[in-house]
Design a protein around this motif. Structure first.
Motif, PDB file in Angstrom:
ATOM      1  N   ASN A  34      11.931 -23.997 -17.731  1.00  0.00           N
ATOM      2  CA  ASN A  34      10.435 -24.111 -17.785  1.00  0.00           C
ATOM      3  C   ASN A  34       9.847 -22.812 -17.620  1.00  0.00           C
ATOM      4  O   ASN A  34       9.107 -22.275 -18.191  1.00  0.00           O
ATOM      5  N   LEU A  38       7.744 -20.024 -20.051  1.00  0.00           N
ATOM      6  CA  LEU A  38       6.321 -19.348 -19.643  1.00  0.00           C
ATOM      7  C   LEU A  38       6.475 -18.096 -19.469  1.00  0.00           C
ATOM      8  O   LEU A  38       5.344 -17.213 -20.137  1.00  0.00           O
ATOM      9  N   MET A  39       7.658 -17.290 -19.048  1.00  0.00           N
ATOM     10  CA  MET A  39       7.580 -16.021 -18.762  1.00  0.00           C
ATOM     11  C   MET A  39       8.288 -15.043 -19.943  1.00  0.00           C
ATOM     12  O   MET A  39       8.027 -14.082 -20.061  1.00  0.00           O
ATOM     13  N   VAL A  40       9.062 -15.828 -20.545  1.00  0.00           N
ATOM     14  CA  VAL A  40       9.659 -15.038 -21.719  1.00  0.00           C
ATOM     15  C   VAL A  40       9.152 -15.450 -23.012  1.00  0.00           C
ATOM     16  O   VAL A  40       8.527 -14.529 -23.860  1.00  0.00           O
ATOM     17  N   ARG A  42       6.120 -17.287 -23.820  1.00  0.00           N
ATOM     18  CA  ARG A  42       4.763 -17.243 -23.970  1.00  0.00           C
ATOM     19  C   ARG A  42       4.229 -15.860 -23.150  1.00  0.00           C
ATOM     20  O   ARG A  42       2.983 -16.033 -22.738  1.00  0.00           O
ATOM     21  N   TYR A  43       5.144 -15.058 -22.783  1.00  0.00           N
ATOM     22  CA  TYR A  43       4.568 -13.784 -22.104  1.00  0.00           C
ATOM     23  C   TYR A  43       3.449 -13.220 -22.561  1.00  0.00           C
ATOM     24  O   TYR A  43       2.572 -12.884 -21.889  1.00  0.00           O
ATOM     25  N   PHE A  46      -0.003 -15.297 -21.858  1.00  0.00           N
ATOM     26  CA  PHE A  46      -0.308 -15.192 -20.364  1.00  0.00           C
ATOM     27  C   PHE A  46      -0.801 -13.566 -20.266  1.00  0.00           C
ATOM     28  O   PHE A  46      -1.646 -13.490 -19.179  1.00  0.00           O
ATOM     29  N   ASN A  47      -0.072 -12.716 -20.336  1.00  0.00           N
ATOM     30  CA  ASN A  47      -0.294 -11.450 -20.252  1.00  0.00           C
ATOM     31  C   ASN A  47      -1.690 -11.175 -20.708  1.00  0.00           C
ATOM     32  O   ASN A  47      -2.472 -10.566 -19.859  1.00  0.00           O
ATOM     33  N   SER A  50      -4.316 -12.798 -18.494  1.00  0.00           N
ATOM     34  CA  SER A  50      -4.156 -11.965 -17.189  1.00  0.00           C
ATOM     35  C   SER A  50      -5.114 -10.752 -17.167  1.00  0.00           C
ATOM     36  O   SER A  50      -5.964 -10.397 -16.332  1.00  0.00           O
TER      37      SER A  50
ATOM     38  N   LYS B 251      -0.536 -20.766 -14.008  1.00  0.00           N
ATOM     39  CA  LYS B 251       0.324 -20.447 -15.277  1.00  0.00           C
ATOM     40  C   LYS B 251       0.247 -18.763 -15.801  1.00  0.00           C
ATOM     41  O   LYS B 251       1.020 -18.542 -16.174  1.00  0.00           O
ATOM     42  N   ILE B 252      -0.980 -18.535 -15.732  1.00  0.00           N
ATOM     43  CA  ILE B 252      -1.342 -17.423 -16.104  1.00  0.00           C
ATOM     44  C   ILE B 252      -0.501 -15.984 -15.340  1.00  0.00           C
ATOM     45  O   ILE B 252       0.205 -15.341 -15.855  1.00  0.00           O
ATOM     46  N   VAL B 254       2.289 -16.800 -13.477  1.00  0.00           N
ATOM     47  CA  VAL B 254       3.658 -16.733 -13.762  1.00  0.00           C
ATOM     48  C   VAL B 254       3.937 -16.095 -15.026  1.00  0.00           C
ATOM     49  O   VAL B 254       5.007 -15.358 -15.100  1.00  0.00           O
ATOM     50  N   GLY B 255       3.280 -16.653 -16.262  1.00  0.00           N
ATOM     51  CA  GLY B 255       3.647 -16.330 -17.521  1.00  0.00           C
ATOM     52  C   GLY B 255       3.406 -14.798 -17.766  1.00  0.00           C
ATOM     53  O   GLY B 255       4.166 -14.243 -18.376  1.00  0.00           O
ATOM     54  N   SER B 256       2.392 -14.104 -17.045  1.00  0.00           N
ATOM     55  CA  SER B 256       2.096 -12.918 -17.188  1.00  0.00           C
ATOM     56  C   SER B 256       3.066 -12.012 -16.773  1.00  0.00           C
ATOM     57  O   SER B 256       3.135 -10.731 -16.543  1.00  0.00           O
ATOM     58  N   GLY B 257       4.043 -12.409 -15.603  1.00  0.00           N
ATOM     59  CA  GLY B 257       5.118 -11.777 -15.193  1.00  0.00           C
ATOM     60  C   GLY B 257       6.131 -11.070 -16.281  1.00  0.00           C
ATOM     61  O   GLY B 257       6.704 -10.035 -15.916  1.00  0.00           O
ATOM     62  N   GLY B 258       6.391 -11.869 -17.288  1.00  0.00           N
ATOM     63  CA  GLY B 258       7.312 -11.312 -18.278  1.00  0.00           C
ATOM     64  C   GLY B 258       8.795 -11.589 -17.586  1.00  0.00           C
ATOM     65  O   GLY B 258       9.005 -12.009 -16.572  1.00  0.00           O
ATOM     66  N   ALA B 288       6.534 -14.706  -9.206  1.00  0.00           N
ATOM     67  CA  ALA B 288       7.064 -14.767 -10.521  1.00  0.00           C
ATOM     68  C   ALA B 288       6.054 -13.482 -11.381  1.00  0.00           C
ATOM     69  O   ALA B 288       6.715 -12.608 -12.195  1.00  0.00           O
ATOM     70  N   GLY B 292       9.132 -10.969 -11.973  1.00  0.00           N
ATOM     71  CA  GLY B 292       9.475 -11.492 -13.375  1.00  0.00           C
ATOM     72  C   GLY B 292      10.726 -12.323 -13.444  1.00  0.00           C
ATOM     73  O   GLY B 292      11.109 -12.957 -12.235  1.00  0.00           O
ATOM     74  N   THR B 345       4.260 -24.036 -12.052  1.00  0.00           N
ATOM     75  CA  THR B 345       4.452 -23.735 -13.412  1.00  0.00           C
ATOM     76  C   THR B 345       3.942 -24.814 -14.571  1.00  0.00           C
ATOM     77  O   THR B 345       4.093 -24.785 -15.649  1.00  0.00           O
TER      78      THR B 345
END
Lengths: 679, 387
Positions: A34, A38-40, A42-43, A46-47, A50, B251-252, B254-258, B288, B292, B345
């Motif tokens: 999960n 989110l982090m890879v 949909r980066y 979300f970036n 932010s 979620k933003i 966490v997700g924006s951490g890449g 996160a 990352g 998440t």
């Protein structure tokens, strides 16, 4: 019960422990998958969110350009308006303590206080961090009182906010215009689809006059910075208290200054010298079309209209029978009366129905068919030639001319002078007026065109209607021998540093063919109106320069059988007084048109204003030439007047306009005490 | 048996992997907390270090308690904790809509954190005492006592209300019960119940119904914020500005951490306080965002290390009591991690639950370390009992 450590063996648990371990690892794998999503995967999405979260675009308002007169005197600028802001989030015990304290100082009534209270309470969520305007333009005393109490007023900010200031108040209101808040529809229309739209709700936009027509130049371009904001919309600061900013920004471009061709001093004199309740005064450069002074009375106060007008007051202004919102110099038309006679004369000369020397015998009227058209002098002017006809304003002469040529030559001449079409000053609404010809009458008049309509038109009555601005163009064209100019009031546009960005040049619309003989005749006639005994504006003459002009008295109500003095009539039935003039006659520089609405007679109620404007114009010209070190060439004085016995053909008329009425004298120079004691 | 014990009589009796992973995770937590509580917040990482040492001291005591005493104390500990939870109803401090705290002088204590341990000890004692080698599986009758042991404190926590901890306790209980090996009948009934509750969820939340005559089974009994959380969990876009706002912001973050993160102290969602409770329940989103994906994986590996080490302790336990306690503590840690990261998440609805060793808070830190102390105790016990 089993004893501890004996039979309660744990060996059978091993496989199950492995099972639990597999379950735990599987659970952590689910989490890591999960997280990967989110982090890879949909980066980017979300970036971007932010980044959006983090910054708030803050507009940097571009200062609006100034409006100056031709000499640089500021007519419109900004002044600090002392405003009170309340930020609901920081305003503790707002309705109970803070608002009553403000209300006490500002002397709000209950209604006003409740209105502000409702506004403060209506804010929710992030809105609570937006300052709300609670009061505008409080006095310096009130400002100081509130400032002294500020520690008791949490969440209340007192700030001087730049506010548009029209220094001369109602003077020039129609020309300068005013501003107020932009509407949502305008924003949609003006902003288009650009990334950083120029307008936002709450912005002011020019509504009339120069403020509106030159909005694009005066406004400037707003800049912006990215401020870092937190989740509550609060602007973040670093440890030193400086506002944290994002990477990009753009500085605002200040608005450009608009320089008018107006001379504020001449304007003030025109305002002062004009005695009428309603009407217009226009001073225009004869050979360029640039406006030097322009009065349109009554007017409104643009300072009031710019965000300070209550609905009640607006209703009052719109209900006022004198219609202060109407731009009389250009957006209202009137019968030109006798001032129109120059057009008829030139038409007659060019049509060949009259020669400079041909005469008409005036017996006090003219008979056409079964109807008799009266001359204003019921006893008649006797035998009049072209010059005398203009000088004494003999209606009969022009009736005769119209009878001979019909309406169309008059209409064509009028249209050449710009009548029947908007003069196109370009900064305010204008009406085209009416220059009727036979086709017009066939179309609009019940029963169609008849010769009588030509007779009415010939003396500036009937259906012919002109604006003061059109008349200014017309008389300038007469004075400059046929050059019709588009009137202009904006001389140039300057950068805030004073560099000329755009300069406006005279715009000639057309040239009317005119022989030297015709020109000389008309000038001589117009000079004799002012400078020879018997002329309808004889009292207006100056000893220093020659004014050429023509009076006009336009009928508003149908004449009854008995002639009434203006004091005996209702205001709205009284005649309009006109005076159209230029000077010096030999080489005209300035055209002055005066319309005194319902003022009475042109000679007595309009001409003296023009005389005062001319006097000021030449005085200023002299003073300026000394100041600038230029050689002062005084205008040629007129021929001396010899009071011979009155012309028997034209005995002094009791209703001669030259015999009554005057301009209020200029204020006496007051000697001010050195201490600056109030006058 | 003696040979085996003799072999194990060495330093390896100490669960070194457990200690190492616990200390590393705590260090990561303190490092992360320094960023989450950056100025203008107070520097919570310093207090967190203090809590760690207090917790470690208590853990050492727990680790050296005579195991027999521990078993005997299970019932009193359980009862005292229950009493504390009941007392909370009368003397508790209300914060954020829940009565979860006692204030004793400068210290705020959260009894629910300690109740978990008491509950685990009590259940372990039951399963130890109830061991019947002839009847290896547990039928309904034999599962009723542990279910009651778990249900009372869980219900008390639920009405505080603290849904997150209550759920965690329920999941832990289920894990322990499953570990105890229920009979086939129990599995079948549980399966039917699970399908039934999914059905209730579907009926109350997923199925499109007429708003006026909506037939719901439990939805109308839930509190409004609980209802909104379930709705938000099932449909994250339903109410972005309201109850789902925090879920979305998390979620933003966490997700924006890449893959590599924004860097320590560089997290914008953190710095600008878009995250609620960012030093406690939402601490993972801070981690996160700033560290990352790769370091998140590292953190999960650390947790896996703790869990597997705990299960290792369970496997090494000579008595059922120790094994059940160890599995229970591992389950407790697992479910906290799973619930917390799942919620941050967007995998699970938002409930208040701390992330073990990472979230700021004395009660949470101390209760986890007591659990670790118990694990060490169990690990060392086989050595001594072997003598």
């Amino acid at each position: 019960m089993i004893k501890l450590g004996q039979k309660s063996d744990a060996k059978d648990l091993k496989t199950r422990i492995i099972g639990v371990g597999v379950f735990f690892v599987a659970g952590l794998l689910v989490l890591s998958i999960n997280l990967y999503r989110l982090m890879v995967v949909r980066y980017e999405e979300f970036n971007a969110l932010s980044v959006d979260n983090q910054f708030k675009d803050v507009r940097l308002r571009a200062p609006r350009g100034l409006i100056r007169d031709r000499r640089g005197e500021v007519l419109v600028d900004a002044r600090p308006s002392l405003d009170v802001f309340i930020t609901p989030a920081f305003c503790q015990k707002c309705p109970v303590e803070v608002l009553p304290r403000i209300a006490e100082v500002l002397q709000w009534d209950e209604e006003q206080r409740l209105k502000v209270e409702a506004m403060v309470k209506a804010a929710h969520g992030p809105q609570r961090y937006q300052p709300l305007i609670a009061a505008v333009d409080i006095s310096r005393d009130e400002f100081d009182q509130l400032l002294a109490k500020q520690f008791l007023l949490p969440g209340v900010d007192l700030e001087p906010v730049p506010h548009r200031s029209y220094r001369a108040g109602p003077t020039l209101a129609h020309i300068l215009g005013y501003m107020n808040e932009i509407t949502q529809e305008e924003i949609t229309k003006l902003n288009g689809m650009v990334e950083r739209p120029p307008y936002a709700l709450g912005d002011y936009i020019g509504r009339r006059g120069v403020e509106r027509s030159f909005e694009h130049a005066i406004r400037g371009n707003d800049g912006w910075v990215k401020h870092v904001v937190n989740a509550r919309g609060e602007v973040m600061r670093d440890v030193r208290g400086n506002i944290l900013r994002g990477g990009q920004s753009e500085a605002p471009t200040p608005g450009k200054n608009v320089v008018l061709s107006l001379d504020a001093r001449l304007q003030a004199e025109a305002e002062r010298a004009f005695p009428g309740t309603a009407g217009a005064v226009i001073a225009m450069e004869t050979k360029t079309g640039f406006i030097r002074a322009m009065v349109s009375r009554p007017a409104f106060d643009p300072n009031e209209m710019t965000g300070r007008v209550s609905p009640k007051r607006l209703f009052q202004l719109n209900q006022d029978p004198l219609q202060p919102m109407v731009f009389r110099a250009g957006a209202e038309h009137y019968h030109p009366g006798s001032t129109f006679k120059v057009v008829t004369l030139l038409a007659a000369l060019q049509a060949g129905v009259m020669t400079p020397t041909s005469t008409v015998n005036c017996s006090g009227g003219y008979t056409l068919g079964s109807r008799r058209w009266r001359c204003h002098n019921e006893r008649g002017h006797g035998s009049v030639d072209a010059k005398r006809a203009l000088q004494v304003s003999c209606d009969t002469y022009f009736y005769r001319s119209a009878d001979l040529m019909g309406i169309d030559p008059i209409a064509s001449m009028g249209k050449l002078f710009g009548l029947g079409a908007v003069a196109n000053l370009g900064v305010a609404a204008e009406v085209p007026g009416v220059m009727p010809d036979s086709a017009y009458h066939q179309k609009y008049t019940p029963g169609g065109y008849t010769k009588g309509m030509a007779l009415n038109t010939a003396i500036g009555q009937g259906d012919v209607n002109v604006t003061p601005l059109q008349l200014a163009v017309l008389y300038s064209a007469v004075g400059n021998k046929g050059h019709v100019f588009q009137p202009q009031i904006v001389q140039r546009i300057e950068s805030p540093e004073g560099q000329v960005v755009e300069s406006f040049v005279p715009k000639q619309v057309r040239e009317i063919p005119m022989t030297d003989e015709q020109y000389k005749l008309i000038i001589d006639a117009l000079v004799s109106v002012v400078n020879e005994p018997g002329g309808t504006a004889f009292r207006t003459r100056s000893a220093d320069y020659t004014i050429a002009g023509k009076t006009g008295t336009a009928q508003v109500a149908k004449l009854g059988t008995v002639r009434l003095k203006k004091e005996q009539m209702d205001y709205f039935e009284r005649d309009h007084a006109w005076f159209a003039s230029f000077a010096p006659a030999e080489d005209p520089e300035l055209t002055v048109i005066v319309l005194n609405e319902h003022g009475g007679h042109g000679g007595s109620d309009a001409a003296p204003t023009a005389a005062a404007v001319f006097a000021k114009y030449f005085e200023l010209k002299k003073a300026d030439s000394f100041a600038l070190g230029e050689e002062w060439v005084p205008p040629k004085p007129p021929k001396p007047v010899f009071y011979s016995k009155p012309n028997p053909a034209a005995p002094p008329d009791v209703s001669d306009p030259g015999l009554a009425g005057d301009v209020p004298p200029p204020p006496e120079a007051t000697v001010q005490a050195p201490t600056g004691a109030p006058r | 048996m003696m040979e085996l014990s003799a072999e194990r009589r060495s330093v390896s009796q100490m669960p070194w992997l457990l200690l190492l992973t616990v200390v590393l995770t705590t260090a990561v937590g303190i490092y992360n907390l320094a960023s989450a509580s950056r100025p203008p917040s107070s520097p919570m990482w310093a207090s967190q270090i203090a809590y760690f040492f207090i917790g470690s001291a208590i853990a050492v005591v727990v680790a050296w308690i005579d195991p027999k005493l521990l078993e005997r104390l299970a019932i009193p500990i359980y009862l005292v904790n229950l009493g504390a939870l009941v007392a909370l109803k009368f003397f508790g401090h209300k914060a954020k809509g829940a009565e979860s705290w006692f204030i004793v002088g400068p210290v705020r204590v959260q009894p629910a954190e300690f109740m978990k341990i008491g509950m685990l000890l009590m259940m372990a004692k039951y399963f130890h005492d109830d061991y019947r080698p002839q009847q290896p599986t547990y039928g309904f009758l034999r599962l009723i006592p542990p279910a009651v042991i778990a249900l009372i404190p869980t219900a008390l926590v639920l009405v505080q209300p603290d849904l997150g901890t209550a759920l965690m306790m329920a999941f832990t209980t289920v894990t322990v019960l499953v570990f105890a090996r229920p009979s086939l009948t129990v599995w079948i009934v549980a399966g039917v119940l699970a399908i039934g509750s999914v059905g209730v969820l579907w009926n109350d939340y997923v199925r499109v119904q007429n708003t006026e005559q909506r037939f719901t089974i439990i939805r109308h009994k839930l509190k409004k914020h609980q209802d909104a959380r379930i709705t938000g969990w099932l449909d994250p876009t339903s109410d972005l500005k309201g109850s789902n706002y925090h879920a979305m912001q998390s979620k933003i973050a966490v997700g924006s951490g890449g893959v590599n993160g924004k860097g320590w102290m560089e997290g914008t969602q953190t710095g600008l306080r878009y995250l609620p409770e960012q030093h406690t329940d939402f601490i993972f989103s801070v981690f996160a965002e700033e560290q990352g994906y790769l370091k998140c994986l590292g953190l999960l590996v650390l947790y896996a290390g703790i869990l597997l080490a705990a299960l290792g302790v369970a496997a090494g336990a000579k008595e059922r009591f120790g094994a059940f306690v160890a599995v229970g503590i591992a389950a407790m840690i697992f479910w906290q991690v799973f619930e917390n990261i799942g919620m941050v998440t967007g995998l699970l609805p938002i409930t208040g639950i701390t992330l073990p060793l990472m979230s700021y808070g004395g009660s949470s830190m101390v209760s986890v370390l007591i659990g670790i102390g118990l694990l060490i105790n169990i690990s060392l016990k086989r050595q001594r009992s072997g003598l």
